[in-house]
Design a protein around this motif. Structure first.
Motif, PDB file in Angstrom:
ATOM      1  N   ILE A 570       0.869  -1.185   0.000  1.00 35.17           N
ATOM      2  CA  ILE A 570       0.000   0.000   0.000  1.00 35.17           C
ATOM      3  C   ILE A 570       0.898   1.225   0.000  1.00 35.17           C
ATOM      4  N   LEU A 571       0.771   2.063  -1.009  1.00 38.61           N
ATOM      5  CA  LEU A 571       1.613   3.252  -1.158  1.00 38.61           C
ATOM      6  C   LEU A 571       1.050   4.389  -0.307  1.00 38.61           C
ATOM      7  N   THR A 572       1.914   4.959   0.554  1.00 46.08           N
ATOM      8  CA  THR A 572       1.458   6.016   1.456  1.00 46.08           C
ATOM      9  C   THR A 572       2.622   6.920   1.843  1.00 46.08           C
ATOM     10  N   THR A 573       2.370   7.847   2.762  1.00 43.54           N
ATOM     11  CA  THR A 573       3.357   8.842   3.186  1.00 43.54           C
ATOM     12  C   THR A 573       4.339   8.257   4.188  1.00 43.54           C
ATOM     13  N   GLY A 574       5.631   8.546   4.003  1.00 45.79           N
ATOM     14  CA  GLY A 574       6.673   8.087   4.906  1.00 45.79           C
ATOM     15  C   GLY A 574       7.228   9.216   5.751  1.00 45.79           C
ATOM     16  N   GLY A 575       8.184   8.885   6.644  1.00 45.94           N
ATOM     17  CA  GLY A 575       8.706   9.889   7.562  1.00 45.94           C
ATOM     18  C   GLY A 575      10.189  10.168   7.459  1.00 45.94           C
ATOM     19  N   THR A 576      10.965   9.313   6.780  1.00 47.81           N
ATOM     20  CA  THR A 576      12.415   9.522   6.741  1.00 47.81           C
ATOM     21  C   THR A 576      12.833  10.570   5.711  1.00 47.81           C
ATOM     22  N   PHE A 577      11.876  11.291   5.170  1.00 46.32           N
ATOM     23  CA  PHE A 577      12.207  12.395   4.264  1.00 46.32           C
ATOM     24  C   PHE A 577      12.785  13.580   5.025  1.00 46.32           C
ATOM     25  N   LEU A 578      12.681  13.559   6.355  1.00 48.45           N
ATOM     26  CA  LEU A 578      13.159  14.677   7.157  1.00 48.45           C
ATOM     27  C   LEU A 578      14.648  14.916   6.922  1.00 48.45           C
ATOM     28  N   GLU A 579      15.011  16.177   6.831  1.00 45.39           N
ATOM     29  CA  GLU A 579      16.386  16.554   6.504  1.00 45.39           C
ATOM     30  C   GLU A 579      17.389  15.986   7.506  1.00 45.39           C
ATOM     31  N   GLY A 580      16.975  15.873   8.778  1.00 40.66           N
ATOM     32  CA  GLY A 580      17.887  15.390   9.802  1.00 40.66           C
ATOM     33  C   GLY A 580      18.421  13.992   9.559  1.00 40.66           C
ATOM     34  N   PHE A 581      17.643  13.155   8.877  1.00 44.62           N
ATOM     35  CA  PHE A 581      18.103  11.800   8.594  1.00 44.62           C
ATOM     36  C   PHE A 581      19.271  11.794   7.604  1.00 44.62           C
ATOM     37  N   TRP A 582      19.366  12.827   6.779  1.00 44.14           N
ATOM     38  CA  TRP A 582      20.323  12.818   5.673  1.00 44.14           C
ATOM     39  C   TRP A 582      21.433  13.838   5.854  1.00 44.14           C
ATOM     40  N   LYS A 583      21.429  14.529   6.979  1.00 41.57           N
ATOM     41  CA  LYS A 583      22.442  15.544   7.221  1.00 41.57           C
ATOM     42  C   LYS A 583      23.827  14.906   7.307  1.00 41.57           C
ATOM     43  N   GLY A 584      24.746  15.411   6.477  1.00 45.68           N
ATOM     44  CA  GLY A 584      26.124  14.944   6.523  1.00 45.68           C
ATOM     45  C   GLY A 584      26.429  13.733   5.676  1.00 45.68           C
ATOM     46  N   ILE A 585      25.447  13.177   4.975  1.00 48.06           N
ATOM     47  CA  ILE A 585      25.709  12.038   4.095  1.00 48.06           C
ATOM     48  C   ILE A 585      25.119  12.318   2.719  1.00 48.06           C
ATOM     49  N   ASN A 586      25.624  11.615   1.738  1.00 51.88           N
ATOM     50  CA  ASN A 586      25.139  11.770   0.377  1.00 51.88           C
ATOM     51  C   ASN A 586      23.830  11.002   0.207  1.00 51.88           C
ATOM     52  N   LEU A 587      22.893  11.630  -0.470  1.00 54.22           N
ATOM     53  CA  LEU A 587      21.619  10.982  -0.726  1.00 54.22           C
ATOM     54  C   LEU A 587      21.826   9.857  -1.737  1.00 54.22           C
ATOM     55  N   PRO A 588      21.361   8.652  -1.445  1.00 47.78           N
ATOM     56  CA  PRO A 588      21.538   7.549  -2.396  1.00 47.78           C
ATOM     57  C   PRO A 588      20.702   7.769  -3.649  1.00 47.78           C
ATOM     58  N   ASP A 589      21.081   7.084  -4.720  1.00 39.11           N
ATOM     59  CA  ASP A 589      20.291   7.168  -5.950  1.00 39.11           C
ATOM     60  C   ASP A 589      19.378   5.959  -6.095  1.00 39.11           C
ATOM     61  N   TYR A 590      19.317   5.130  -5.042  1.00 39.84           N
ATOM     62  CA  TYR A 590      18.496   3.928  -5.102  1.00 39.84           C
ATOM     63  C   TYR A 590      17.407   3.974  -4.029  1.00 39.84           C
ATOM     64  N   ALA A 591      16.339   3.213  -4.279  1.00 43.27           N
ATOM     65  CA  ALA A 591      15.289   3.040  -3.272  1.00 43.27           C
ATOM     66  C   ALA A 591      15.636   1.824  -2.428  1.00 43.27           C
ATOM     67  N   TRP A 592      15.276   1.844  -1.164  1.00 44.40           N
ATOM     68  CA  TRP A 592      15.669   0.798  -0.223  1.00 44.40           C
ATOM     69  C   TRP A 592      14.452   0.312   0.558  1.00 44.40           C
ATOM     70  N   GLY A 593      14.425  -0.968   0.842  1.00 49.28           N
ATOM     71  CA  GLY A 593      13.382  -1.521   1.702  1.00 49.28           C
ATOM     72  C   GLY A 593      11.986  -1.118   1.277  1.00 49.28           C
ATOM     73  N   VAL A 594      11.238  -0.530   2.215  1.00 46.46           N
ATOM     74  CA  VAL A 594       9.855  -0.144   1.937  1.00 46.46           C
ATOM     75  C   VAL A 594       9.759   1.192   1.204  1.00 46.46           C
ATOM     76  N   ALA A 595      10.884   1.903   1.057  1.00 44.06           N
ATOM     77  CA  ALA A 595      10.857   3.238   0.460  1.00 44.06           C
ATOM     78  C   ALA A 595      10.658   3.167  -1.047  1.00 44.06           C
ATOM     79  N   LEU A 596       9.795   4.042  -1.552  1.00 47.27           N
ATOM     80  CA  LEU A 596       9.605   4.160  -2.998  1.00 47.27           C
ATOM     81  C   LEU A 596      10.693   5.018  -3.618  1.00 47.27           C
ATOM     82  N   ASP A 597      11.175   5.998  -2.862  1.00 49.00           N
ATOM     83  CA  ASP A 597      12.159   6.966  -3.344  1.00 49.00           C
ATOM     84  C   ASP A 597      13.362   6.945  -2.405  1.00 49.00           C
TER      85      ASP A 597
END
Length: 711
Positions: A570-597
């Motif tokens: 079921i496609l729905t809204t996620g929470g790891t889009f928050l900037e704090g999760f990605w601060k200091g690391i490069n954003l991957p170009d792949y989708a992982w686990g349950v993430a669509l993006d």
């Protein structure tokens, strides 16, 4: 004002020791616990058996902070370090233990099976630490099968009991009962009539169960149930089932280009073709039967649920997600608003509470490093850092290579962090409304969400908080209450609170997930009469492999199944889009686990946790067509069930054979192996058809239901 949480750190399932959701270890612990004396509590006279964990102790911390360390980590260091080498304020013990946090002020301390130390010795050493308030017993209850989407329960028994006095009692009579039973009031529960949280003065530990059992038979007391602290962490799927999808954005655009948009619908977004639960035609084509709820057709006959308030009682609800922010209910306008209340309330931290259900700064710090480790560390580094969890995965997948285990480990950690936003997932299913038309849509795109948080990190929840949350949702004028709750212990106090809300508000509709235990009989609280219980189907129109069925099941809706493909979720809204999760690391170009993006702004998930909010969304559409609120709950439920059907649904051969066996055993034979019903509620004994057994009244049809609602 955001509360500060000092004693949480990465949840126990990430540390890989103790309270793992990997079932073989849980089975070992339960088997050992069964050797102890019988423990139980009662639910309307029915005995609910529990087992004592012989290798684990729970710890309640004092409200203090330590320098640079969470309290659980300080405790682990103090217990592990020998007295000659520790720098702590207390003496170390040299015990080989793992300390795993549970919520904001508890932890679980586990002795490895190889240790010679006893639990009694462990308790003594823990209680020497100046920041420890008390130690508590840890219990378990076995239910579900090994393919369940939820984990086995971990239950902490605090020295607290939720007591519901008879309404006719005066205050002096209540005080007399408390005095005679050597009880003191911790606090009256908010948004209830006669519920109190009390504490026995003279007993503690497992003796609290006996006190509660005695109180249930006492004149003037309607119910008494221990204030169990439960951990019911959500597990999406085995770690080997979800892979990394390279070039995620390109892959997504290519997929969308191959799928047609639903035609002639008042609401649309670019991701709508992937939301098969709303309209399955883009995915299944014109020739195969529809397995969705016909939401796109229902939108033409509705106002999208405008002015309908749906309370989402769940975990973290990140209501500033761009697809949710527009549809937020402002509860701060209530005349009896709580301090700093604006958009819902967080009951997960107990009496004090919080006016914000979103992730706190401290909670982000708790899980950020471990989430980032899965993107920063090499496979070898990851295997070393999480050696204990890696070892469990090796046992589960003995033929997997090192690189495979590392990938399983990555997805396991990422998915568990993502699943802390279970409430965000549920809210998106109900009322997401993408403003730039690039995101997702909920079943009722114009409904209002009332966020109500009851789960702390690691799925920590207690009975008192949930009782208050249900009363609060009713007090804030919710038209619908959605409870996508994992199977909880049957609870008289909670049942009575739900009955009170239903009796005093005949128009409110309460909907709950049937459970992911693959058992005959829905779980608790879905089994409570008056609550609409919802099972799950997949895109093929089958019962999902995890969905509970049989006794108490009323309807089904799409719940998703990820076993064959992530797009089956079921496609729905996620929470790891928050900037704090990605601060200091490069954003991957792949989708992982349950993430669509790559950022997890959108997720594809499975569970009756998401079939329930689909039905909540349909009820919101129906209530939107009844702006004067003339129809009552019974009318809405009758329409839901009468318009549901078995069209597009199919039974597997395994389910047909299971039905034949149950029919021979006798419907309602709850005690006959293997048909264990976890809700504690006795089920109907009348024979049912195979379709009704697995699908209740059938698959929800939003379009047909809207046609039956006369404004």
């Amino acid at each position: 004002m955001k509360r500060l949480i000092s004693s949480i750190a990465i949840t126990s399932y990430l540390l890989g020791i103790g309270n793992l959701t990997i079932l073989p270890l849980q089975h070992q612990a339960s088997a050992q616990a069964q050797k102890t004396d019988k423990l139980y509590y009662t639910f309307y006279g029915q005995t609910i058996p529990l087992s004592l964990r012989q290798d684990t102790v729970a710890v309640a911390f004092k409200p203090v902070r330590t320098r640079g360390k969470a309290l659980f980590q300080q405790l682990q260091d103090d217990l592990r370090s020998p007295s000659s080498g520790t720098r702590s304020t207390s003496q170390g013990t040299g015990l080989n233990v793992e300390v795993n946090p549970l919520g904001s002020n508890f932890a679980l301390v586990k002795l490895p099976t190889s240790t010679r130390s006893s639990v009694a010795n462990l308790q003594q050493q823990i209680q020497k630490q100046p920041y420890v308030q008390e130690t508590l017993p840890v219990l378990t209850r076995t239910l579900g099968d090994s393919q369940s989407g939820e984990t086995q329960q971990t239950i902490v028994l605090p020295n607290e009991i939720v007591v519901n006095f008879e309404s006719k009692l005066s205050e002096s009579q209540k005080q007399l009962i408390l005095l005679r039973n050597n009880l003191e009031v911790v606090r009256p529960l908010r948004f209830t009539k006669n519920h109190y949280l009390v504490r026995p003065k003279s007993v503690s530990g497992t003796a609290v169960l006996a006190v509660a059992n005695q109180l249930t038979d006492m004149a003037g007391i309607q119910s008494a149930t221990p204030n169990f602290i439960q951990s019911t962490s959500y597990q999406t799927l085995a770690s080997d089932s979800l892979k990394e999808t390279p070039n995620a954005n390109t892959h997504l655009q290519s997929l969308l280009a191959s799928l047609p948009q639903p035609k002639d619908t008042p609401h649309t977004t670019s991701l709508l073709p992937l939301q098969w639960h709303l309209n399955s035609t883009p995915r299944r084509g014109q020739l195969l039967p529809r397995t969705d709820i016909r939401a796109t057709e229902a939108w033409k006959k509705s106002n999208g649920g405008r002015d309908v308030v749906v309370a989402v009682i769940d975990s973290l609800i990140q209501w500033d997600h761009p697809d949710l922010a527009k549809n937020l209910y402002n509860s701060g306008n209530s005349p009896d608003k709580l301090p700093n209340e604006e958009y819902g309330w967080d009951f997960s931290s107990g009496e004090e509470g919080d006016g914000d259900t979103r992730l706190t700064v401290d909670e982000l710090a708790t899980i950020q490093a471990h989430f980032q480790n899965t993107f920063k560390l090499s496979a070898e580094e990851l295997l070393q850092k999480y050696a204990s969890l890696a070892e469990v995965l090796k046992q589960k997948f003995p033929n997997a290579s090192k690189s495979d285990i590392a990938l399983f480990l990555k997805n396991y950690i990422r998915n568990q962090v993502a699943s802390e936003f279970h409430g965000t997932w549920s809210a998106g299913v109900i009322a997401a409304n993408s403003q730039d038309k690039s995101g997702v849509l909920g079943v009722a795109p114009n409904a209002k969400i009332l966020p109500v948080r009851v789960f702390g990190l690691a799925g920590k929840i207690d009975s008192a908080s949930l009782i208050e949350a249900i009363g609060y949702s009713n007090a804030r004028g919710a038209d619908v209450i959605n409870m996508s709750l994992r199977n909880l212990l049957p609870d008289e106090g909670l049942t009575e609170q739900i009955f009170d809300v239903l009796d005093n508000n005949p128009k409110i509709v309460i909907i709950a997930s049937a459970g992911n235990d693959n058992l005959d009989g829905v779980g608790f609280p879905a089994a409570i009469p008056g609550v609409v219980s919802v099972g799950a189907t997949n895109i093929m129109g089958n019962r999902t492999m995890y969905s509970s069925y049989g006794g108490g099941l009323e309807v089904v809706a799409p719940g998703g199944e990820l076993a064959t493909s992530p797009s089956g979720g079921i496609l729905t809204t996620g929470g790891t889009f928050l900037e704090g999760f990605w601060k200091g690391i490069n954003l991957p170009d792949y989708a992982w686990g349950v993430a669509l993006d790559p950022m997890g702004k959108y997720v594809q998930v499975q569970g009756t946790s998401f079939s329930a909010p689909i039905v909540s969304g349909v009820v919101a559409l129906m209530k939107g067509k009844d702006p004067q609120r003339r129809l009552n709950r019974d009318s809405f439920v009758k329409i839901l069930k009468s318009t549901a059907s078995y069209n597009g649904l199919t039974l597997s051969k395994a389910d047909i054979n299971r039905y034949r066996l149950q029919a021979e055993t006798g419907f309602g034979a709850a005690a006959d192996f293997p048909f264990v019903r976890p809700s504690g509620v006795f089920m109907k004994t009348k024979p049912v058809s195979p379709e009704q057994y697995y699908f209740g009244s059938g698959l929800i049809d939003a379009e047909a239901a809207l046609e039956k609602v006369k404004p």
